[in-house]
Design a protein around this motif. Structure first.
Motif, PDB file in Angstrom:
ATOM      1  N   THR A 170       0.853  -1.192   0.000  1.00 40.00           N
ATOM      2  CA  THR A 170       0.000   0.000   0.000  1.00 40.00           C
ATOM      3  C   THR A 170       0.892   1.248   0.000  1.00 40.00           C
ATOM      4  N   SER A 171       0.283   2.414  -0.174  1.00 37.74           N
ATOM      5  CA  SER A 171       1.037   3.676  -0.093  1.00 37.74           C
ATOM      6  C   SER A 171       1.760   3.760   1.254  1.00 37.74           C
ATOM      7  N   GLN A 172       1.023   3.392   2.295  1.00 36.70           N
ATOM      8  CA  GLN A 172       1.531   3.519   3.667  1.00 36.70           C
ATOM      9  C   GLN A 172       2.748   2.627   3.933  1.00 36.70           C
ATOM     10  N   GLN A 173       2.807   1.472   3.253  1.00 36.74           N
ATOM     11  CA  GLN A 173       3.874   0.496   3.550  1.00 36.74           C
ATOM     12  C   GLN A 173       5.195   0.803   2.859  1.00 36.74           C
ATOM     13  N   ARG A 174       5.223   1.782   1.955  1.00 38.65           N
ATOM     14  CA  ARG A 174       6.406   1.974   1.111  1.00 38.65           C
ATOM     15  C   ARG A 174       7.700   2.177   1.898  1.00 38.65           C
ATOM     16  N   ILE A 175       7.635   3.045   2.916  1.00 37.90           N
ATOM     17  CA  ILE A 175       8.873   3.344   3.643  1.00 37.90           C
ATOM     18  C   ILE A 175       9.252   2.179   4.568  1.00 37.90           C
ATOM     19  N   GLU A 178      10.452  15.157   3.713  1.00 37.22           N
ATOM     20  CA  GLU A 178      10.141  14.261   4.844  1.00 37.22           C
ATOM     21  C   GLU A 178      10.616  12.844   4.538  1.00 37.22           C
ATOM     22  N   ARG A 179      10.273  12.375   3.355  1.00 38.69           N
ATOM     23  CA  ARG A 179      10.621  10.993   3.000  1.00 38.69           C
ATOM     24  C   ARG A 179      12.122  10.827   2.828  1.00 38.69           C
ATOM     25  N   ARG A 180      12.791  11.863   2.369  1.00 39.61           N
ATOM     26  CA  ARG A 180      14.243  11.751   2.156  1.00 39.61           C
ATOM     27  C   ARG A 180      15.000  11.653   3.473  1.00 39.61           C
ATOM     28  N   ASN A 216      -6.034   1.307  -0.405  1.00 42.15           N
ATOM     29  CA  ASN A 216      -5.685   1.216  -1.829  1.00 42.15           C
ATOM     30  C   ASN A 216      -6.512   2.169  -2.679  1.00 42.15           C
ATOM     31  N   TRP A 217      -5.928   2.585  -3.810  1.00 42.35           N
ATOM     32  CA  TRP A 217      -6.649   3.505  -4.699  1.00 42.35           C
ATOM     33  C   TRP A 217      -7.930   2.884  -5.219  1.00 42.35           C
ATOM     34  N   SER A 218      -7.944   1.557  -5.427  1.00 40.31           N
ATOM     35  CA  SER A 218      -9.168   0.910  -5.918  1.00 40.31           C
ATOM     36  C   SER A 218     -10.293   1.024  -4.873  1.00 40.31           C
ATOM     37  N   GLY A 223      -1.070   7.473   4.089  1.00 39.40           N
ATOM     38  CA  GLY A 223       0.366   7.497   3.794  1.00 39.40           C
ATOM     39  C   GLY A 223       0.706   8.163   2.474  1.00 39.40           C
ATOM     40  N   SER A 224      -0.290   8.761   1.804  1.00 37.44           N
ATOM     41  CA  SER A 224       0.005   9.447   0.536  1.00 37.44           C
ATOM     42  C   SER A 224       0.111  10.949   0.759  1.00 37.44           C
ATOM     43  N   THR A 225       0.857  11.596  -0.112  1.00 34.90           N
ATOM     44  CA  THR A 225       0.905  13.066  -0.071  1.00 34.90           C
ATOM     45  C   THR A 225      -0.478  13.620  -0.420  1.00 34.90           C
ATOM     46  N   SER A 226      -1.226  12.859  -1.225  1.00 37.58           N
ATOM     47  CA  SER A 226      -2.562  13.307  -1.653  1.00 37.58           C
ATOM     48  C   SER A 226      -3.461  13.571  -0.446  1.00 37.58           C
ATOM     49  N   LEU A 227      -3.416  12.662   0.535  1.00 42.45           N
ATOM     50  CA  LEU A 227      -4.276  12.809   1.723  1.00 42.45           C
ATOM     51  C   LEU A 227      -3.908  14.081   2.493  1.00 42.45           C
ATOM     52  N   THR A 232      -5.918  12.711  -6.143  1.00 35.40           N
ATOM     53  CA  THR A 232      -4.536  12.226  -6.102  1.00 35.40           C
ATOM     54  C   THR A 232      -3.855  12.595  -7.424  1.00 35.40           C
ATOM     55  N   ASP A 233      -2.730  11.952  -7.704  1.00 37.90           N
ATOM     56  CA  ASP A 233      -1.962  12.253  -8.908  1.00 37.90           C
ATOM     57  C   ASP A 233      -2.829  12.053 -10.169  1.00 37.90           C
ATOM     58  N   ASP A 234      -2.648  12.933 -11.139  1.00 41.09           N
ATOM     59  CA  ASP A 234      -3.415  12.835 -12.396  1.00 41.09           C
ATOM     60  C   ASP A 234      -3.194  11.488 -13.094  1.00 41.09           C
ATOM     61  N   VAL A 283       9.041   0.806  -6.376  1.00 39.37           N
ATOM     62  CA  VAL A 283       8.672   1.580  -7.577  1.00 39.37           C
ATOM     63  C   VAL A 283       7.151   1.668  -7.561  1.00 39.37           C
ATOM     64  N   ARG A 284       6.630   2.729  -6.935  1.00 41.55           N
ATOM     65  CA  ARG A 284       5.178   2.747  -6.677  1.00 41.55           C
ATOM     66  C   ARG A 284       4.658   4.174  -6.580  1.00 41.55           C
ATOM     67  N   THR A 285       4.562   4.850  -7.721  1.00 42.56           N
ATOM     68  CA  THR A 285       4.013   6.221  -7.801  1.00 42.56           C
ATOM     69  C   THR A 285       4.432   7.063  -6.598  1.00 42.56           C
ATOM     70  N   MET A 286       5.719   7.017  -6.263  1.00 44.34           N
ATOM     71  CA  MET A 286       6.174   7.601  -4.987  1.00 44.34           C
ATOM     72  C   MET A 286       6.808   8.972  -5.188  1.00 44.34           C
ATOM     73  N   THR A 287       6.171   9.960  -4.606  1.00 44.23           N
ATOM     74  CA  THR A 287       6.663  11.337  -4.680  1.00 44.23           C
ATOM     75  C   THR A 287       7.920  11.511  -3.834  1.00 44.23           C
ATOM     76  N   ILE A 288       8.913  12.143  -4.439  1.00 47.52           N
ATOM     77  CA  ILE A 288      10.144  12.482  -3.704  1.00 47.52           C
ATOM     78  C   ILE A 288       9.861  13.762  -2.919  1.00 47.52           C
TER      79      ILE A 288
END
Ligand code: GLU
Length: 318
Positions: free
Chosen positions: A135-140, A160-162, A223-225, A202-206, A241-243, A152-157
């Motif tokens: 999920t978005s939340q699990q990426r880090i 905070e994440r860096r 999940n986005w679905s 866990g998304s920047t969108s939220l 969220t992202d276009d 590799v999952r639509t992840m914005t740089i």
């Protein structure tokens, strides 16, 4: 209906008929109008600050300069080669970027293609990948606890994440917009004051929904679905969220469309564990080749039909 179920139902009717002396069985169908809610859905959740692309720490997209495709002994790449497989965290619910093709059962999309390019560089075989759906939340977390080599999952740089992980150079630039049903008449986030707007935990969108000046009510899911199902059921008024992600949903459900301007810039990078700086340089060398080689074909295959022509983003290095 299966034969077994029919038999059970017939049995139940017989029992009902025999059990109550003289009374006819109640055959009125029981209808429940409750709409199922996806697991972990939360209205107005507490939101961890995952940052946004607008944070100020200089240029978070400036990555480590590539140094070629060598995989010297003792390097992270050599370890992965010894294992014989690249472990990659991806999405399996986002049409166009990371989704399961229902006919073949395989994962496909732009992000999947990037992961396969990296496997191909390491092994000479794009299929030496073990995908882990996250999920978005699990990426880090999956990067920090070593469950995968890269994400590799639509992840914005962003800044905070860096602080928690490394990123490759930018391989795609998306931007946040809004998806609504066509019949709703909404034209953007400004119309959605006090209305429920969905994004993943866990998304920047939220974060961007929660801090939008029009004050929509954020609804968080895994999940986005799940967001698309909530929109279809009328449990949220919009998804934001992202276009790129919204374009996939609009293709999946032609009763919806994307509205309003892009109001953020979301530069995507490959997520890499903090200590693996050799891997950052290696992935950047692969991306350098991808930009000159297969990027355009993958873009034209997955993204161009929905978002129009595009060219690879220029990398920046520290
Ligand atoms: N690009 C945004 C992010 O990295 C949203 C996409 C997503 O969460 O899948 O948070």
């Amino acid at each position: 209906m299966s034969r077994r179920l029919l038999a059970v139902l017939a049995g139940a009717l017989l029992l009902a008929g025999c059990g109550s002396a003289g009374e006819p069985p109640n055959l009125t169908p029981r209808v429940t109008a409750e709409r199922p809610t996806p697991a972990n859905a939360e209205v107005s959740p507490e939101i961890d600050d995952v940052g946004s692309a607008a944070d100020d720490c200089g240029d978070p997209t400036a990555s480590l300069r590539p140094k070629g495709l060598a995989t010297p002994r003792g390097s992270t790449m050599a370890e992965i080669k010894k294992r014989g497989i690249l472990r990659v965290g991806v999405d399996q619910n986002t049409f166009l970027f990371g989704f399961r093709n229902p006919t073949t059962g395989t994962l496909e999309g732009f992000d999947i293609a990037i992961a396969q390019e990296i496997a191909d560089a390491l092994f000479g075989d794009p299929n030496r990948v073990r995908f882990k759906a996250i999920t978005s939340q699990q990426r880090i977390d999956v990067l920090r606890d070593g469950a995968v080599d890269i994400v590799v999952r639509t992840m914005t740089i962003n800044c905070e994440r860096r602080e928690l992980i490394e990123f490759s150079s930018v391989y795609f630039v998306a931007g946040q917009r809004v998806l609504v049903t066509k019949r709703s008449g909404y034209t953007g986030l400004d119309d959605l004051a006090g209305k429920r707007v969905c994004a993943t935990t866990g998304s920047t969108s939220l974060v961007n929904i929660a801090t939008a000046p029009s004050q929509p009510v954020p609804v968080a899911v895994d999940n986005w679905s799940d967001c698309l199902v909530l929109l279809q059921q009328g449990q949220v008024e919009a998804i934001s969220t992202d276009d790129t992600i919204l374009a996939g949903m609009a293709q999946q459900d032609p009763t919806t469309h994307v509205v309003g301007p892009r109001f953020t810039s979301e530069p995507y990078g490959v997520g890499i564990p903090k200590e693996d700086t050799d891997m950052v340089r290696y992935v950047n060398a692969v991306l350098q080749e991808v930009r000159e080689d297969t990027w355009q074909a993958e873009y034209d295959r997955w993204i161009e039909p929905a978002l129009g022509p595009g060219t690879p983003p220029e990398p920046t290095y520290e």
